[in-house]
Each structure stands twice: as structure tokens, then as C-alpha cells.
Motif scaffolding. Structure first.
Motif, short mmCIF file in Angstrom:
data_model
loop_
_atom_site.label_atom_id
_atom_site.label_comp_id
_atom_site.label_asym_id
_atom_site.label_seq_id
_atom_site.Cartn_x
_atom_site.Cartn_y
_atom_site.Cartn_z
N VAL A 54 17.87 9.98 0.89
CA VAL A 54 17.67 8.58 1.30
C VAL A 54 18.96 7.80 1.05
CG1 VAL A 54 16.38 6.46 0.86
CG2 VAL A 54 15.20 8.66 0.83
N PRO A 55 19.53 7.23 2.12
CA PRO A 55 20.79 6.49 1.97
C PRO A 55 20.58 5.15 1.24
CG PRO A 55 20.04 6.37 4.24
CD PRO A 55 19.08 7.27 3.51
N ASN A 56 21.65 4.65 0.64
CA ASN A 56 21.59 3.38 -0.09
C ASN A 56 21.08 2.22 0.75
OD1 ASN A 56 22.39 4.44 -2.54
ND2 ASN A 56 24.57 4.07 -2.15
N GLU A 57 21.42 2.22 2.04
CA GLU A 57 20.97 1.13 2.92
C GLU A 57 19.44 1.07 2.98
OE1 GLU A 57 23.20 3.60 4.15
OE2 GLU A 57 24.92 2.37 3.56
N LYS A 58 18.80 2.24 3.00
CA LYS A 58 17.34 2.29 3.04
C LYS A 58 16.74 1.84 1.71
CE LYS A 58 16.38 3.20 7.15
NZ LYS A 58 15.51 2.30 7.92
N LYS A 59 17.37 2.23 0.62
CA LYS A 59 16.90 1.79 -0.70
C LYS A 59 17.01 0.27 -0.82
CE LYS A 59 18.40 6.10 -2.82
NZ LYS A 59 19.41 6.72 -3.69
N GLU A 60 18.10 -0.28 -0.30
CA GLU A 60 18.29 -1.73 -0.34
C GLU A 60 17.26 -2.46 0.52
OE1 GLU A 60 22.40 -2.25 0.79
OE2 GLU A 60 23.10 -1.28 -1.07
N LEU A 61 16.94 -1.90 1.69
CA LEU A 61 15.93 -2.50 2.54
C LEU A 61 14.55 -2.42 1.90
CD1 LEU A 61 15.19 -3.91 5.15
CD2 LEU A 61 15.10 -1.66 6.28
N TYR A 62 14.25 -1.30 1.28
CA TYR A 62 12.99 -1.14 0.55
C TYR A 62 12.90 -2.20 -0.56
CZ TYR A 62 9.36 1.24 -2.24
OH TYR A 62 8.23 1.55 -2.94
N GLU A 63 13.98 -2.37 -1.28
CA GLU A 63 14.04 -3.39 -2.34
C GLU A 63 13.79 -4.79 -1.78
OE1 GLU A 63 17.17 -5.03 -5.74
OE2 GLU A 63 17.68 -3.25 -4.59
N LYS A 64 14.38 -5.08 -0.64
CA LYS A 64 14.21 -6.40 -0.03
C LYS A 64 12.76 -6.62 0.40
CE LYS A 64 15.75 -9.50 3.66
NZ LYS A 64 14.65 -10.36 3.35
N ILE A 65 12.15 -5.61 1.00
CA ILE A 65 10.75 -5.73 1.43
C ILE A 65 9.86 -5.97 0.22
CG2 ILE A 65 8.79 -4.44 2.38
CD1 ILE A 65 10.85 -3.16 4.34
N LEU A 66 10.09 -5.22 -0.85
CA LEU A 66 9.29 -5.43 -2.07
C LEU A 66 9.54 -6.82 -2.65
CD1 LEU A 66 9.51 -2.00 -3.90
CD2 LEU A 66 7.60 -2.92 -2.60
N THR A 67 10.79 -7.24 -2.69
CA THR A 67 11.12 -8.56 -3.22
C THR A 67 10.41 -9.65 -2.43
OG1 THR A 67 13.27 -7.82 -4.02
CG2 THR A 67 13.01 -10.19 -3.65
N ASP A 68 10.41 -9.53 -1.13
CA ASP A 68 9.78 -10.54 -0.27
C ASP A 68 8.26 -10.56 -0.37
OD1 ASP A 68 12.33 -11.18 0.58
OD2 ASP A 68 12.15 -10.17 2.53
N ASN A 69 7.68 -9.47 -0.82
CA ASN A 69 6.21 -9.35 -0.78
C ASN A 69 5.52 -9.07 -2.11
OD1 ASN A 69 5.48 -9.32 2.27
ND2 ASN A 69 7.31 -8.07 2.10
N VAL A 70 6.27 -8.85 -3.18
CA VAL A 70 5.65 -8.43 -4.44
C VAL A 70 4.71 -9.49 -5.00
CG1 VAL A 70 7.46 -9.18 -6.04
CG2 VAL A 70 6.10 -7.12 -6.53
N SER A 71 4.91 -10.74 -4.67
CA SER A 71 4.00 -11.78 -5.17
C SER A 71 2.61 -11.68 -4.54
CB SER A 71 4.59 -13.17 -4.91
OG SER A 71 4.70 -13.41 -3.53
N LYS A 72 2.48 -10.88 -3.50
CA LYS A 72 1.19 -10.71 -2.82
C LYS A 72 0.33 -9.62 -3.44
CE LYS A 72 3.29 -11.88 1.63
NZ LYS A 72 3.66 -11.32 2.94
N ILE A 73 0.91 -8.83 -4.34
CA ILE A 73 0.17 -7.71 -4.91
C ILE A 73 0.03 -7.87 -6.42
CG2 ILE A 73 0.74 -6.04 -3.12
CD1 ILE A 73 2.97 -5.03 -4.94
#
Length: 157
Positions: free
Chosen positions: A117-136
Motif C-alpha cells: 500500500v503506497p503512502n498516498e493511499k495511507k494518507e487518503l485513508y487517514e483523511k477519510i477517517l479524520t473527516d468521518n471519525v466523529s460519526k462513529i
């Protein structure tokens, strides 16, 4: 004049709610991880599976809540049309999540274990979690803040 200043201070203090709290999602392989380490969270959060914190009878509820928590994350990743874009059939992620006593996420630390898994995908995964973690949240409440860690295997379609 003093009453006016006092009133303003009180309004500011009480308007700072959990919605204004910055939730932190961090890739343990990224630059921000050193900031999380400095917080020494393991000294402040109780291990959820510690016998002093969760009874043996509660373990079934803990497992069910942990599974539900990660199901919610999987749904968020799917809703955001996130694709790992690697050939691996499964993606392994190591998580350490710090919850407040109501089961809401305070800090979420993860590490993608697949080397492909390239760093760009890890960073995008991190961003998605950051944007949505308050929902879970985990469906558990305790009298103190707590943490839980574990590996999760996501199917990679």
C-alpha cells in the motif's frame, strides 16, 4: 464591566463542546505520530480488556462492540469510494483507539501492515477517517476513558 467580562468568559467556556474538539486520526508511520507519542495516552487511558476494567462477563459485549465499530469504519470507507488499488486480497490494519467514557473516539492511531500500500493511499485513508471519525463510536460506556487495540482485516475487492 466585570460582570460583562465574566459573562463573555462563561459563554466562551460553555460553548466549547465536543463538537469543537479536534479528533486526531494518525498513521503511526506518518509525521504526526511523534505528537501522539508525546501525549503518553497509554498512561491516561485504561485498557478495555484489562481484568480490572472489564469483567469476563462483559467480554462478549466488548467483542460485539469492537466488531460493530469496525463495521462502521468499513461502511464509511465504502461510502467514500475508497480503493486501496493494490493486488492484495486483504488489507491488514493495526489500530489503537482511545475512547472517552461515553465510547466516542478521542484518538485513533492506525498502521497499514500491507507493504504494497503506497503512502498516498495511507494518507487518503487517514483523511477519510479524520473527516468521518466523529460519526462513529463503540457501543460501550465506562466510568473512565479507555483504549482498545487490535488488527482488522478488510477485504480488498
Amino acid at each position: 464591566m466585570r460582570k460583562g467580562i465574566l459573562a463573555c468568559v462563561l459563554v466562551v467556556l460553555f460553548s466549547c463542546s465536543k463538537e469543537n474538539k479536534e479528533l486526531i486520526v494518525v498513521n503511526s508511520q506518518g509525521e504526526k505520530y511523534s505528537k501522539i507519542e508525546k501525549l503518553k495516552l497509554d498512561e491516561k487511558y485504561n485498557n478495555l480488556l484489562s481484568p480490572q476494567f472489564s469483567t469476563e462477563e462483559e467480554y462478549k459485549e466488548v467483542r460485539k462492540s469492537w466488531f460493530s465499530f469496525h463495521t462502521q469504519i468499513g461502511e464509511i470507507v465504502k461510502e467514500n469510494n475508497f480503493k486501496w488499488e493494490v493486488q492484495d486480497s486483504a488489507i491488514m490494519v493495526l489500530n489503537k483507539i482511545y475512547f472517552n467514557k461515553n465510547g466516542e473516539v478521542d484518538y485513533y492511531v492506525f498502521r497499514v501492515l500491507n507493504e504494497s500500500v503506497p503512502n498516498e493511499k495511507k494518507e487518503l485513508y487517514e483523511k477519510i477517517l479524520t473527516d468521518n471519525v466523529s460519526k462513529i463510536e463503540i457501543n460501550l460506556k465506562r466510568n473512565k476513558q479507555f483504549s482498545q487495540c487490535g488488527k482488522v482485516k478488510y477485504s480488498n475487492y
